[in-house]
Design an enzyme around this catalytic site. Structure first.
Site, PDB file in Angstrom:
ATOM      1  N   ASP A 161     -10.343   7.822   6.420  1.00  0.00           N
ATOM      2  CA  ASP A 161     -11.564   8.005   7.207  1.00  0.00           C
ATOM      3  C   ASP A 161     -12.139   6.633   7.531  1.00  0.00           C
ATOM      4  O   ASP A 161     -12.931   6.095   6.762  1.00  0.00           O
ATOM      5  CB  ASP A 161     -12.581   8.852   6.429  1.00  0.00           C
ATOM      6  CG  ASP A 161     -13.902   9.005   7.169  1.00  0.00           C
ATOM      7  OD1 ASP A 161     -13.919   8.805   8.398  1.00  0.00           O
ATOM      8  OD2 ASP A 161     -14.916   9.320   6.523  1.00  0.00           O
TER       9      ASP A 161
ATOM     10  N   GLY B  64     -20.642   6.284   7.512  1.00  0.00           N
ATOM     11  CA  GLY B  64     -19.943   5.325   6.666  1.00  0.00           C
ATOM     12  C   GLY B  64     -18.554   5.832   6.341  1.00  0.00           C
ATOM     13  O   GLY B  64     -18.315   7.040   6.256  1.00  0.00           O
ATOM     14  N   GLU B  65     -17.634   4.904   6.167  1.00  0.00           N
ATOM     15  CA  GLU B  65     -16.240   5.287   5.930  1.00  0.00           C
ATOM     16  C   GLU B  65     -16.116   6.090   4.646  1.00  0.00           C
ATOM     17  O   GLU B  65     -16.565   5.680   3.590  1.00  0.00           O
ATOM     18  CB  GLU B  65     -15.360   4.037   5.856  1.00  0.00           C
ATOM     19  CG  GLU B  65     -13.891   4.333   5.752  1.00  0.00           C
ATOM     20  CD  GLU B  65     -13.018   3.138   6.091  1.00  0.00           C
ATOM     21  OE1 GLU B  65     -11.794   3.248   5.952  1.00  0.00           O
ATOM     22  OE2 GLU B  65     -13.571   2.093   6.497  1.00  0.00           O
ATOM     23  N   GLY B  66     -15.492   7.239   4.748  1.00  0.00           N
ATOM     24  CA  GLY B  66     -15.322   8.145   3.625  1.00  0.00           C
ATOM     25  C   GLY B  66     -16.252   9.336   3.673  1.00  0.00           C
ATOM     26  O   GLY B  66     -15.893  10.421   3.216  1.00  0.00           O
TER      27      GLY B  66
ATOM     28  N   GLY C 138      -9.109   2.224   5.941  1.00  0.00           N
ATOM     29  CA  GLY C 138      -8.030   3.098   5.506  1.00  0.00           C
ATOM     30  C   GLY C 138      -6.883   3.152   6.495  1.00  0.00           C
ATOM     31  O   GLY C 138      -5.708   3.093   6.105  1.00  0.00           O
TER      32      GLY C 138
END
Length: 664
Positions: free
Chosen positions: A516, A569-571, A520
């Site tokens: 995500d 946000g990533e994740g 990554g």
């Protein structure tokens, strides 16, 4: 020597002691194992011996290969000497080898010299090597010359090999005693809950946080060769809006010792290199699970694009009826990039986000709590300005790769079924764009997302500075090698290197990963050149509207499942989509076969005839009169409404159809 204390091991034991099963368990998690069989074929009429051999073969996983050395005792020495550092060998057993060595067909021979050659091959082996041998020194002295010659030769072999091995284990009645070195057994030999840093001699106990106080995140150690590096605490965010406790209820999260193919080489730095052979998901169970969906009692057109989730889970779980992921862990990698890559970023913002998640607050921690997922915060090394020089020294790239591998190993040991790769760091998107440009030939402006400032406004000036930094870095490295580790050192930096190690370690332990965001996907691009199997263990729920993620997904062959365009946000987007993915797996696992295909018809559960129809069970009138149908009387007339506009009035042969009458 590997991080758990050995890479060559001799397993001794008596007949039916469990020595072979124990040895097989030590290498069970290795992606590939070469099983070296030493026993001669024996008498064709000896059915009992044939049954024993068949039982041994049946226990071996399909991914193992078998090599027979019974024809020539010197062949075993050659196999061990030729094995490379990426191989795992299981030799079972030395008793069969000695039997062949003493065979008159091989005489006269210098048995002592041959045993010495075997010991020297074991001592010099770079492969992960487990040897099984019967322990005959505790039995009675045989009464025949041949029996005494066998016990003498096997005893000499066991002594020589034990001296050459890093460790020796004795299995008695299924119980393991470690003879060399004089240290507790590795974590796989005892229940995970019984292994902790405090219980191991020579390992300093990690300071324990006070109740309700989160442990600080740890930066990547510079030297990961030793086995006593303490990994970050796994947090369990609470669903309620209170700081999450710092302790984890998952067993085994405080240590990392389970063996895989790569463990003996982590200390030497030889494992993480291009061309690694790591496991692939099952080629058959994925399509079988998708085909099975067509037989289920699913209304409408089915699961749509979520069929991909079922196929992915089936392939990674190795079953055509995959189950929803119960144990999930989020790895939040926090690492900043200096220089133009971080233009427009608020100083200290990524650190604040990491502290917020550690305290159980913020979008990522709340979503993790809702998904009952553990949360682990990892600090990556700060990356230098890539436009001026390498983002990270080569030795720190190696350390970050190994540390990421360790994090994945630790998660697998704790029973984690799914990893969610998250990241927060200033300049991470620009570094990912540089990696994409170097690995996929992309133009930086086309894959670098717009910069949004604290006020929610687009900052074009900062975006141009980031583009210039990526351009200058690519120009600086135009004559540099484009190997995976070179790309990480010159452009990717600490966070992407650490994420790459996580993907490789998860692949080695067959743990799927939800990607995500730019870090990554950039790590997945780099991991292709180290182990092409890694991308097949990755699932991308959403591209998040980021152009770089879109391009990486296209190159990797990952189809985003949804288009939520969340920017949490990533994740966080992966966690937001996780309940939907779990729902698809729940339906696939629990729905029965359609009645038309032989499944149960549970639609009619009215045994006595007095049960109301679903949705029609209570009177709707105020007086409870018989005019309000409850299912017990005659069904009221139903008249099909008139069509809103002109339409066909005949069906089939042209027979007119009047409103309210169903065509036959």
């Amino acid at each position: 020597m590997s991080v758990d204390g050995w890479h060559t091991l001799l397993v001794l034991g008596g007949i039916r002691s469990g020595k072979s099963e124990f040895a097989e368990s030590l290498v069970a998690d290795a992606p590939t194992v070469r099983y070296v069989a030493t026993a001669p074929a024996g008498d064709p009429e000896d059915t009992e011996w044939a049954i024993r051999l068949a039982a041994h073969r049946a226990r071996r996983p399909g991914s193992w290969s078998t090599e027979e050395t019974a024809a020539d005792p010197g062949r075993l020495v050659e196999v061990i000497a030729a094995a490379g550092p990426n191989e795992t060998l299981l030799v079972d057993d030395l008793g069969g080898w000695v039997t062949v060595l003493l065979d008159p067909a091989h005489q006269p021979a210098d048995d002592t010299a041959t045993i010495a050659e075997l010991a020297e091959a074991v001592r010099c082996s770079t492969a992960r090597l487990v040897l099984v041998s019967p322990e005959v020194g505790l039995s009675l002295v045989p009464t025949t010359p041949l029996g005494r010659a066998f016990t003498d030769a096997l005893g000499a072999t066991n002594r020589a090999v034990a001296d050459a091995c890093d460790a020796v284990a004795l299995v008695v009645a299924g119980q393991t005693a470690w003879l060399k070195p004089a240290t507790p057994a590795p974590a796989h030999a005892v229940p995970p809950a019984a292994t902790s840093p405090e219980a191991e001699p020579g390992r300093a106990a990690a300071p324990q946080p006070a109740p309700n106080q989160a442990a600080p995140a740890q930066a990547v150690p510079a030297d990961l060769g030793a086995g006593d590096v303490t990994l970050p605490e796994v947090l369990t965010p609470a669903a309620a809006p209170v700081p999450a406790p710092a302790t984890s209820d998952e067993p085994g999260t405080g240590d990392w010792a389970a063996p895989t193919m790569a463990l003996p080489m982590i200390a030497t730095g030889l494992v993480i290199q291009p061309g690694m052979e790591l496991p692939m998901p099952d080629d058959y169970t994925g399509p079988q699970a998708v085909d099975r969906l067509a037989t289920l009692d699913i209304p409408g057109a089915g699961l749509g694009v979520l069929e991909q989730v079922v196929g992915f889970a089936a392939a990674t779980q190795g079953t055509s009826t995959p189950r929803p992921w119960d144990s999930v862990r989020v790895l939040l990698i926090q690492g900043d990039h200096e220089g133009g890559a971080s233009a427009g970023a608020t100083p200290g913002e990524s650190g604040r986000r990491a502290r917020q998640a550690r305290a159980g607050r913020g979008a990522l921690a709340r979503l993790a709590a809702e998904n009952r997922a553990g949360l682990q915060i990892v600090e990556a090394p700060v990356s230098a300005p890539m436009e001026d020089g390498p983002a990270l020294p080569a030795d720190e790239v190696e350390a970050a790769l190994r540390y990421g591998w360790r994090l994945a190993e630790q998660a697998a040991d704790a029973g984690v079924q799914l990893l969610v790769l998250a990241a927060c760091g200033a300049g991470a998107e620009a570094a990912a764009a540089a990696v994409l440009a170097a690995t996929a030939g992309a133009e930086p402006p086309a894959v670098l997302g717009r910069v949004i400032n604290e006020q929610g406004e687009i900052d074009d000036a900062a975006w141009m500075v980031r583009c210039a930094a990526v351009r200058d870095a690519l120009h600086r490295t135009r004559r540099s090698a484009r190997e995976a580790k070179d790309v990480l050192a010159e452009l990717g930096g600490g966070d992407i290197a650490l994420a790459t190690g996580v993907l490789l370690g998860a692949t080695a332990r067959k743990v799927p990963v939800l990607l995500d965001g730019p870090v990554g996907t950039a790590a997945a691009m780099v991991s292709r050149d180290l182990a092409g199997q890694a991308r097949h263990w990755c699932l991308l729920p959403d591209h998040g509207g980021r152009p770089g993620v879109r391009l990486a997904a296209d190159v990797l062959g990952l189809t985003p499942l949804v288009d939520l365009r969340l920017d949490l946000g990533e994740g966080a987007t992966a966690l937001a989509a996780l309940p939907l993915l779990r729902s698809a797996l729940t339906l696939a696992a629990t729905l029965p076969v359609h009645p038309s295909l032989g499944g149960p018809d549970d639609s009619d559960t009215d045994d006595a005839g007095d049960r109301t129809s679903p949705g029609m069970g209570e009177p709707t009138g105020d007086d409870g009169s018989d005019d309000d149908w409850t299912g017990g009387g005659a069904e009221p007339d139903f008249t099909e409404p008139e069509p809103a506009g002109p339409g066909p009035t005949t069906i089939g042969s042209g027979e007119p159809v009047s409103p309210g009458r169903r065509a036959d």
